[in-house]
Design an enzyme around this catalytic site. Structure first.
Site, PDB file in Angstrom:
ATOM      1  N   ALA A  16       2.322   8.810 -10.460  1.00 46.19           N
ATOM      2  CA  ALA A  16       3.314   9.225 -12.093  1.00 46.19           C
ATOM      3  C   ALA A  16       3.468  10.336 -12.306  1.00 46.19           C
ATOM      4  O   ALA A  16       4.714  10.700 -12.901  1.00 46.19           O
ATOM      5  CB  ALA A  16       2.832   7.806 -12.789  1.00 46.19           C
ATOM      6  N   LYS A  35      -8.790  14.524 -13.347  1.00 48.71           N
ATOM      7  CA  LYS A  35      -9.900  14.617 -13.578  1.00 48.71           C
ATOM      8  C   LYS A  35     -11.025  15.294 -12.633  1.00 48.71           C
ATOM      9  O   LYS A  35     -12.309  16.107 -12.830  1.00 48.71           O
ATOM     10  CB  LYS A  35     -10.217  13.584 -13.366  1.00 48.71           C
ATOM     11  CG  LYS A  35     -11.324  12.957 -14.639  1.00 48.71           C
ATOM     12  CD  LYS A  35     -11.500  11.269 -14.828  1.00 48.71           C
ATOM     13  CE  LYS A  35     -12.393  10.145 -14.345  1.00 48.71           C
ATOM     14  NZ  LYS A  35     -12.774   9.406 -14.869  1.00 48.71           N
ATOM     15  N   THR A  43      -3.413   6.440  -6.414  1.00 50.09           N
ATOM     16  CA  THR A  43      -2.347   6.787  -5.023  1.00 50.09           C
ATOM     17  C   THR A  43      -2.518   6.731  -3.878  1.00 50.09           C
ATOM     18  O   THR A  43      -2.280   6.355  -3.272  1.00 50.09           O
ATOM     19  CB  THR A  43      -1.618   7.454  -5.856  1.00 50.09           C
ATOM     20  OG1 THR A  43      -1.055   6.655  -6.809  1.00 50.09           O
ATOM     21  CG2 THR A  43      -0.408   7.986  -5.088  1.00 50.09           C
ATOM     22  N   GLN A  47      -2.791   0.765  -0.028  1.00 54.88           N
ATOM     23  CA  GLN A  47      -2.411   0.971   1.324  1.00 54.88           C
ATOM     24  C   GLN A  47      -0.916   0.100   1.623  1.00 54.88           C
ATOM     25  O   GLN A  47      -0.062   1.348   2.704  1.00 54.88           O
ATOM     26  CB  GLN A  47      -3.447  -0.124   2.002  1.00 54.88           C
ATOM     27  CG  GLN A  47      -5.240   0.794   2.216  1.00 54.88           C
ATOM     28  CD  GLN A  47      -5.809  -0.642   2.250  1.00 54.88           C
ATOM     29  OE1 GLN A  47      -5.778  -1.897   3.127  1.00 54.88           O
ATOM     30  NE2 GLN A  47      -7.096  -0.129   2.498  1.00 54.88           N
ATOM     31  N   GLY A  48      -0.732  -0.587   0.957  1.00 53.85           N
ATOM     32  CA  GLY A  48       0.467  -1.530   1.184  1.00 53.85           C
ATOM     33  C   GLY A  48       1.353  -0.946   1.456  1.00 53.85           C
ATOM     34  O   GLY A  48       2.461  -0.620   2.887  1.00 53.85           O
ATOM     35  N   GLU A 109       4.548  -8.434   1.883  1.00 49.28           N
ATOM     36  CA  GLU A 109       2.939  -9.150   1.247  1.00 49.28           C
ATOM     37  C   GLU A 109       3.107 -10.191   0.754  1.00 49.28           C
ATOM     38  O   GLU A 109       4.488 -11.114   0.123  1.00 49.28           O
ATOM     39  CB  GLU A 109       2.980  -8.510   0.158  1.00 49.28           C
ATOM     40  CG  GLU A 109       2.515  -6.761   1.257  1.00 49.28           C
ATOM     41  CD  GLU A 109       1.989  -5.645   0.686  1.00 49.28           C
ATOM     42  OE1 GLU A 109       2.705  -5.404  -0.782  1.00 49.28           O
ATOM     43  OE2 GLU A 109       1.414  -4.629   0.628  1.00 49.28           O
ATOM     44  N   ASP A 213      -9.731   5.932 -18.806  1.00 46.89           N
ATOM     45  CA  ASP A 213      -9.260   6.682 -19.208  1.00 46.89           C
ATOM     46  C   ASP A 213      -8.481   6.289 -20.323  1.00 46.89           C
ATOM     47  O   ASP A 213      -8.599   7.068 -21.723  1.00 46.89           O
ATOM     48  CB  ASP A 213      -9.684   7.997 -18.807  1.00 46.89           C
ATOM     49  CG  ASP A 213     -11.031   8.427 -18.011  1.00 46.89           C
ATOM     50  OD1 ASP A 213     -11.496   7.292 -18.148  1.00 46.89           O
ATOM     51  OD2 ASP A 213     -11.255   8.899 -17.375  1.00 46.89           O
ATOM     52  N   HIS A 234      -7.519  -8.415  -5.949  1.00 42.89           N
ATOM     53  CA  HIS A 234      -7.270  -8.228  -5.021  1.00 42.89           C
ATOM     54  C   HIS A 234      -8.120  -9.506  -4.086  1.00 42.89           C
ATOM     55  O   HIS A 234      -9.702  -8.914  -4.296  1.00 42.89           O
ATOM     56  CB  HIS A 234      -7.379  -6.480  -3.887  1.00 42.89           C
ATOM     57  CG  HIS A 234      -6.611  -7.053  -3.164  1.00 42.89           C
ATOM     58  ND1 HIS A 234      -6.736  -7.824  -1.926  1.00 42.89           N
ATOM     59  CD2 HIS A 234      -4.877  -6.484  -3.037  1.00 42.89           C
ATOM     60  CE1 HIS A 234      -5.776  -7.036  -1.001  1.00 42.89           C
ATOM     61  NE2 HIS A 234      -4.667  -6.838  -1.581  1.00 42.89           N
ATOM     62  N   ARG A 280      -1.372 -13.602  -4.559  1.00 40.55           N
ATOM     63  CA  ARG A 280      -2.732 -12.749  -4.952  1.00 40.55           C
ATOM     64  C   ARG A 280      -3.589 -13.707  -5.540  1.00 40.55           C
ATOM     65  O   ARG A 280      -4.716 -13.979  -5.484  1.00 40.55           O
ATOM     66  CB  ARG A 280      -2.860 -11.561  -5.258  1.00 40.55           C
ATOM     67  CG  ARG A 280      -3.703 -10.920  -5.007  1.00 40.55           C
ATOM     68  CD  ARG A 280      -2.814  -9.625  -5.141  1.00 40.55           C
ATOM     69  NE  ARG A 280      -2.203  -8.685  -4.246  1.00 40.55           N
ATOM     70  CZ  ARG A 280      -1.810  -7.617  -3.823  1.00 40.55           C
ATOM     71  NH1 ARG A 280      -2.067  -6.895  -5.561  1.00 40.55           N
ATOM     72  NH2 ARG A 280      -1.679  -6.924  -3.341  1.00 40.55           N
ATOM     73  N   HIS A 341      -8.541  -4.722  -8.679  1.00 35.49           N
ATOM     74  CA  HIS A 341      -7.630  -4.331  -8.013  1.00 35.49           C
ATOM     75  C   HIS A 341      -6.413  -3.442  -8.753  1.00 35.49           C
ATOM     76  O   HIS A 341      -6.273  -2.009  -9.306  1.00 35.49           O
ATOM     77  CB  HIS A 341      -7.116  -4.890  -7.258  1.00 35.49           C
ATOM     78  CG  HIS A 341      -5.887  -4.250  -6.379  1.00 35.49           C
ATOM     79  ND1 HIS A 341      -6.506  -3.082  -5.254  1.00 35.49           N
ATOM     80  CD2 HIS A 341      -4.688  -4.457  -6.193  1.00 35.49           C
ATOM     81  CE1 HIS A 341      -5.640  -3.282  -4.628  1.00 35.49           C
ATOM     82  NE2 HIS A 341      -4.721  -3.567  -5.376  1.00 35.49           N
ATOM     83  N   ARG A 376       0.879  -8.991 -11.250  1.00 38.20           N
ATOM     84  CA  ARG A 376       1.649  -8.248 -10.481  1.00 38.20           C
ATOM     85  C   ARG A 376       1.975  -8.072  -8.704  1.00 38.20           C
ATOM     86  O   ARG A 376       1.285  -9.310  -8.669  1.00 38.20           O
ATOM     87  CB  ARG A 376       1.044  -6.690 -10.328  1.00 38.20           C
ATOM     88  CG  ARG A 376       2.066  -5.613 -10.325  1.00 38.20           C
ATOM     89  CD  ARG A 376       1.094  -4.257  -9.307  1.00 38.20           C
ATOM     90  NE  ARG A 376       0.238  -4.732  -7.911  1.00 38.20           N
ATOM     91  CZ  ARG A 376      -0.078  -4.195  -7.227  1.00 38.20           C
ATOM     92  NH1 ARG A 376       1.297  -3.889  -7.030  1.00 38.20           N
ATOM     93  NH2 ARG A 376      -1.568  -4.657  -6.678  1.00 38.20           N
ATOM     94  N   LEU A 382       3.949   0.629  -7.054  1.00 36.39           N
ATOM     95  CA  LEU A 382       4.088   2.379  -6.355  1.00 36.39           C
ATOM     96  C   LEU A 382       5.691   2.329  -7.152  1.00 36.39           C
ATOM     97  O   LEU A 382       6.132   3.592  -7.798  1.00 36.39           O
ATOM     98  CB  LEU A 382       3.632   2.905  -5.521  1.00 36.39           C
ATOM     99  CG  LEU A 382       2.542   2.546  -4.697  1.00 36.39           C
ATOM    100  CD1 LEU A 382       2.144   3.232  -3.069  1.00 36.39           C
ATOM    101  CD2 LEU A 382       1.975   4.139  -5.627  1.00 36.39           C
TER     102      LEU A 382
HETATM  103  C1  SIN Z   1      -2.264  -4.041  -0.122  1.00 39.88           C
HETATM  104  O1  SIN Z   1      -2.052  -3.619   0.820  1.00 39.88           O
HETATM  105  O2  SIN Z   1      -2.752  -5.274   0.028  1.00 39.88           O
HETATM  106  C2  SIN Z   1      -2.127  -3.275  -1.996  1.00 39.88           C
HETATM  107  C3  SIN Z   1      -0.931  -3.869  -2.536  1.00 39.88           C
HETATM  108  C4  SIN Z   1      -0.876  -3.976  -4.042  1.00 39.88           C
HETATM  109  O3  SIN Z   1      -1.614  -3.920  -4.283  1.00 39.88           O
HETATM  110  O4  SIN Z   1       0.736  -3.589  -4.113  1.00 39.88           O
END
Ligand code: SIN
Length: 532
Positions: A16, A35, A43, A47-48, A109, A213, A234, A280, A341, A376, A382
């Site tokens: 961001a 920081k 960020t 992974q995903g 996902e 923060d 997660h 999730r 997460h 979410r 992202l």
């Molecule tokens: C993940 O790779 O499992 C995380 C993806 C996410 O949290 O959006």
């Protein structure tokens, strides 16, 4: 003490912060505060990937619907529409900034009814962080200040108590970790992009600086925060004594990974028709239930069904990390546990990131725009960073320029006292907060557990305040002060919600009760900002 001035001050160097700086820099001078180092952000750990409608078989309506279903009745539909429809343009921004994303190679996902996740192997976040950092470092209008820990926002009213106009943010006090001095940064617009608050919990997939923060600073300055009870857990973080926060991406379950118990039995189908790729929150709760039932320290993710070479080509970083711990995921199931997460709530903002305080903006995980509602959808975060960077920069560039940097705030005064022995107490308080949040405000909550957490946190908050007021500040004290506040606001939000919804699950109210409203926290009536 030094005073620095810029048109725009952005606190945080994750997606961001970087994207917003690149959008504003052609017309404004931007200062970015990191920081620690520029690449130490949530960020970098993502992974995903990024959800975007790309496939011919897919549609905006389907992505919108999946987001709304995940959000369990609390999404702001306008935010969902806006972010989802911007996605293809925002992917193009990333490609223009040098990211290598293949529009044809989409993963899937949990909660998505289509394959729509763009990714860079299994370390999309690190790749984007590198690509955008390079752009920022080469931009003459952007300056990055590393090791610069934002302590508190500065408002017009603090500088001039006779100023009774609407509160506006004019700058921030910043601890320079190298000189250990507190400097003043003034700017016409101040943007909080400090990421999430996973470190409020004992187990988290977040980087070590994710201490809420931005949420804490905005609240102390008088902005509303909302929906903090919706901390997303997660389901699958690596369980190993030497690894505390390594994520095992949901993309693995998207490729047919099966969750099994210690005896090798797949258990998810007995809870949900989608099995291991169920939403999730449900997977995390089922793992929690299985572990409590058996007393086991983890469950396992079995990827041994994949053809030869698939893991190395699709999940190289996860494979390498597991191998470092002696786990060959091609041959043996990976031990996994749930972990905190993603914070779905945050500082209340409009769709451009505008907070309750003029000239103060919040973006990404720091903000609560209503995109995520009560849960979410994977890989929407992202995307939200990019969409909000676009909205926020457009709004700023189309507004009149204010000269807020002409104010003269008071110097930071801090006691010289530093008692190294007392640092151990700070660390104990850190542990206490994170443990009690995990035990009492975790995946499964109850009124009794929440009240227990509330009482303990009252004492901790008082002790933290004493330390903060009496000792020379130190990054650990500042982070402690922020996690203590965010923990306590989380408990208050969770107590307000007298139902279970999305990722907030309370045994005393196991069902939704039609309370389709956000929990909103107004800050105390008078400015609580504590200079001393
Ligand atoms: C993940 O790779 O499992 C995380 C993806 C996410 O949290 O959006």
């Amino acid at each position: 003490m030094a005073i620095f001035k810029s048109d725009i001050l952005i606190i945080g160097t994750g997606l961001a912060g970087l994207a917003t700086s690149l959008k504003l820099a052609p017309q404004r001078k931007v200062t970015l505060l990191a920081k620690e180092s520029t690449v130490q952000t949530n960020t970098s750990w993502a992974q995903g990937g990024i959800a975007a409608v790309m496939a011919k078989s897919d549609s905006f309506e389907s992505h919108i619907q999946d987001t709304l279903v995940a959000g369990a009745g609390l999404c702001n539909t306008a935010a969902v529409e806006d972010v989802v429809r911007q996605a293809p343009d925002r992917i193009q921004d990333l490609i223009n900034w040098g990211a290598q994303l293949n529009r044809e190679d989409l993963t899937r996902e949990g909660g998505h009814s289509e394959r729509r996740i763009l990714h860079f192997e299994d370390h999309t976040g690190a790749h984007l962080q590198d690509a955008l950092t390079k752009q920022v470092l080469n931009h003459t209008n952007i300056e990055i200040k590393e090791n610069s820990f934002a302590i508190d926002l500065i408002l017009n009213r603090q500088v001039d108590p006779r100023d009774t106009s609407a509160p506006k943010c004019i700058g921030v006090y910043v601890l320079n970790r190298e000189s250990q001095e507190v400097d003043i940064y003034l700017a016409n617009e101040i943007i909080l992009a400090t990421g999430g608050a996973g470190k409020v919990y004992r187990y988290t997939s977040n980087w070590s600086g994710a201490t809420g923060d931005g949420v804490a600073m905005a609240y102390r300055a008088g902005a509303r925060v909302s929906n903090l009870e919706f901390m997303q857990f997660h389901p699958t973080c690596l369980y190993h004594r030497e690894s505390r926060n390594f994520l095992i991406s949901e993309a693995l379950r998207g490729e047919g990974g099966e969750l099994i118990d210690g005896q090798g039995n797949a258990f998810m189908k007995k809870y949900h028709p989608l099995g291991s790729l169920a939403p999730r929150d449900i997977v995390a709760r089922c793992i929690d239930a299985e572990m409590k039932k058996s007393g086991a320290s983890s469950v396992f993710l079995d990827m041994t069904h994949l053809p030869k070479g698939f893991i190395e080509s699709h999940f190289p970083a996860i494979h390498q990390k597991c191998m470092e711990f002696g786990i060959d995921m091609r041959l043996t199931p990976i031990p996994v546990v749930p972990a905190a997460h993603y914070l779905c709530g945050g500082v209340v903002t409009d769709l451009a990131g505008q907070t309750d305080i003029q000239h103060l903006w919040a973006l990404g995980e720091t903000a609560c725009t209503g995109l995520h509602g009560a849960n979410r959808l994977a890989s929407n975060s992202l995307l939200e960073c990019l969409a909000m960077a676009e909205n926020c920069s457009q709004k700023i560039l189309n507004s009149a320029v204010m000269q807020n940097k002409d104010y003269s705030p008071a110097e930071w005064i801090h006691p010289d006292q530093r008692d190294e022995d007392e640092m151990i107490v700070i660390h104990h308080m850190w542990d206490e907060i994170r443990t009690l949040m995990w035990n009492y405000v975790g995946i499964v909550r109850s009124n009794k557990r929440l009240h227990r957490a509330q009482h303990r946190l009252e004492n901790v908050l008082q002790e933290v305040k004493d330390y903060y007021s009496n000792f020379r500040i130190h990054p650990d004290i500042l982070e402690l002060r922020n996690i203590a506040l965010v923990a306590s606001l989380t408990v208050e939000c969770a107590l307000q919600r007298k139902e279970s919804r999305g990722i907030h699950y309370n045994l005393d109210y196991p069902f939704e009760q039609g309370l389709e409203e956000n929990t909103v926290f107004l800050p105390p009536a008078k400015d609580t900002i504590l200079i001393r």
